[in-house]
Structures are given as C-alpha cells and as structure tokens.
Design an enzyme around this catalytic site. Structure first.
Site, mmCIF file in Angstrom:
data_model
loop_
_atom_site.group_PDB
_atom_site.id
_atom_site.type_symbol
_atom_site.label_atom_id
_atom_site.label_comp_id
_atom_site.label_asym_id
_atom_site.label_seq_id
_atom_site.Cartn_x
_atom_site.Cartn_y
_atom_site.Cartn_z
ATOM 1 N N SER A 112 -6.692 -11.778 17.787
ATOM 2 C CA SER A 112 -7.820 -12.123 16.908
ATOM 3 C C SER A 112 -7.322 -12.962 15.741
ATOM 4 O O SER A 112 -6.119 -13.129 15.530
ATOM 5 C CB SER A 112 -8.494 -10.854 16.358
ATOM 6 O OG SER A 112 -7.607 -10.150 15.502
ATOM 7 N N GLY A 113 -8.284 -13.489 14.981
ATOM 8 C CA GLY A 113 -7.998 -14.127 13.703
ATOM 9 C C GLY A 113 -7.005 -15.262 13.765
ATOM 10 O O GLY A 113 -7.014 -16.095 14.676
ATOM 11 N N TYR A 138 1.643 -4.179 0.787
ATOM 12 C CA TYR A 138 1.531 -5.506 1.394
ATOM 13 C C TYR A 138 2.378 -6.525 0.632
ATOM 14 O O TYR A 138 3.137 -7.293 1.236
ATOM 15 C CB TYR A 138 0.057 -5.934 1.419
ATOM 16 C CG TYR A 138 -0.181 -7.224 2.165
ATOM 17 C CD1 TYR A 138 -0.187 -7.242 3.558
ATOM 18 C CD2 TYR A 138 -0.420 -8.422 1.493
ATOM 19 C CE1 TYR A 138 -0.421 -8.417 4.258
ATOM 20 C CE2 TYR A 138 -0.648 -9.594 2.175
ATOM 21 C CZ TYR A 138 -0.642 -9.597 3.558
ATOM 22 O OH TYR A 138 -0.861 -10.766 4.248
ATOM 23 N N LYS A 153 5.610 -8.521 2.223
ATOM 24 C CA LYS A 153 5.607 -9.971 2.378
ATOM 25 C C LYS A 153 6.682 -10.639 1.526
ATOM 26 O O LYS A 153 7.235 -11.678 1.890
ATOM 27 C CB LYS A 153 4.224 -10.532 2.059
ATOM 28 C CG LYS A 153 3.150 -10.120 3.059
ATOM 29 C CD LYS A 153 3.524 -10.509 4.492
ATOM 30 C CE LYS A 153 2.421 -10.189 5.491
ATOM 31 N NZ LYS A 153 2.759 -10.590 6.871
#
Length: 256
Positions: free
Chosen positions: A24-25, A161, A165
């Site tokens: 997806s995406g 997150y 990252k």
C-alpha cells in the site's frame, strides 16, 4: 558520435529490486515506479492478497508475504529473491511503523516495536542483500527515512518514530562508508508529509492541513508522484556518485 541520452541513466532494465512495505501507500508506488523503468520487482509485505494483486500488473515481479519484524522472514525474502532471479541490484527499505503518542503514554513495546521494524529489520535486510551486492561489485540500497529523522515532530508527538528514523539516517551514512569502495551505494530518502496509511486522514483534516500550510515552504502535502524522481535518482546509475546522503523531499519543511 554517441547521442546524448540522460534519461537512460534512470533505467533499471534487467535489474532486480526488492521493495518492502509494498502492499500500500508509498511502497506500492515505489514498486510501480521501479517496474516502469524496467526492473523486476520483488514485492514484500504482510498482506499477501494485495501483493498478488499488484504483481498481476507488474510483469516479472514476485510477491513474497513476510512479517519483516521476524528474522526468519527477512532471511526467507532474500533467499526467495536469489532463488528466483539469482541477483539483487536494488533494495528499497520502505516498511515502517509509527503513530502519535506522547512520551508519557508511550510504552516500551511501542518503542521496541518501532526500533525492530524501522531500524533492526532495515539493518538486517541491508546486511543480507549487501552480501550479494558486494560479491557482484554493484548495488544500491535506498533506506526510506523521514524528515522527522532530521527534526522534531511535536506537536505530533512520536518519540519512537523520530528516534528510529534518526537512526536510519546515520546507519545509512555508516553503511555507505563500509561499502562505498566495494561498489555498493547506500542512501536515505526522507519524505515530508505525504498521504499514506501512517498519516491517516491528515490530507482531509482541516487542522492538519492548516498545520502543514503554516509550516511548509510549499504550503501543502506532497503528491505521491513527487517522490518518483528522488527514488529513481538514488536507485539508478543517475545517482552513481551519491552515497551516504539523506535526500529530503519535504516541501521545504526542514529549511527553517
């Protein structure tokens, strides 16, 4: 006299590319883009039905259902790719997780889960694919990071997150140096606000849109096709002198 053909540098004819999070995406878009420039694409994610549907529209592709938080599934993905194609030229480490939660409510499981998928799995797949790439003397790894690996995300609170990252960006730099003289390039693609499952209804929520328009130099969220060029630059020989770089495609969000 040879005809000048700069666009040919972006082609991936005869090459094999693995894309994780391809169901997806952005991951699905990345797979379609790499297929459009000639690559045979290995589609990896948990939702097998979606992968198989995508594979039907990408000749030469292979769908592999995996849970990338599991070591054995990561090993199986690489093994099946090599068994089918005998080579790996491009790895797009796209799979990742994250959600909004304050540090007070964030749990150890939240943090550990994000680090396992966003960092450990990326490290492991790079290591597994890197063995084949180093042996061949060529290859490109594109680690999908985020602009939030460069700056804080609050008022959207998600420490797990941002931490993961940020780790991806420096992992990219280190692998670039370890493998640069062995013919393997490693770069990070760091998107800003794009519509995806992770950003949910941000593209239609009025307050979210006001937030983006107030803080970005280009006052809107990005369109999926606005990552195409950056992806191909990093994946192909067009970016042959780029390694260890985090390419921000964020509408100027981090320019302040």
């Amino acid at each position: 006299m040879n005809q000048l053909d700069p666009l040919s540098l972006f082609r991936l004819d005869g090459q094999v590319a693995i894309v994780t999070g391809a169901s997806s995406g952005l991951g699905e878009r990345f797979a379609r883009v790499l297929g459009a420039v000639g690559a045979d694409v290995v589609l990896a994610a948990r939702r097998v039905e979606r992968l198989e549907s995508l594979a039907e529209s990408l000749p030469g592709s292979l769908a592999v259902g995996v849970d990338l938080s599991r070591e054995s599934d990561r090993e199986r993905l690489v093994a099946e790719t090599l068994d089918r194609y005998g080579r790996i030229d491009v790895l797009v480490n796209n799979a990742g997780i994250g959600h909004a939660v304050s540090i007070e409510d964030e749990t150890l499981d939240d943090f550990r889960g994000a680090m396992e998928l966003n960092v450990t799995a990326m490290w492991h797949l790079s290591k597994l694919c890197g063995e084949s790439m180093v042996a061949a003397g060529s290859g490109s790894i594109v680690n999908v990071a985020s602009m939030l690996g460069h700056v804080a995300s609050t008022p959207i609170r998600q420490a797990h997150y941002c931490a993961s990252k940020g780790a991806v960006i420096n992992l990219t730099r280190e692998l670039a140096f370890q493998w640069g003289r062995k013919g393997v390039r490693v770069n990070a693609l760091s998107p800003g606000w794009f519509k995806s499952e992770m950003t949910g209804d941000m593209d239609t929520d009025e307050s979210s849109q006001r937030f983006v328009k107030t803080n970005a130099a280009i006052p809107r969220m990005g369109n999926a096709d606005e990552l195409d060029g950056a992806l191909l630059l990093l994946a192909s020989s067009a970016g042959g002198y780029m390694t260890g770089h985090s390419l921000l495609v964020d509408g100027g969000w981090t320019a302040r």
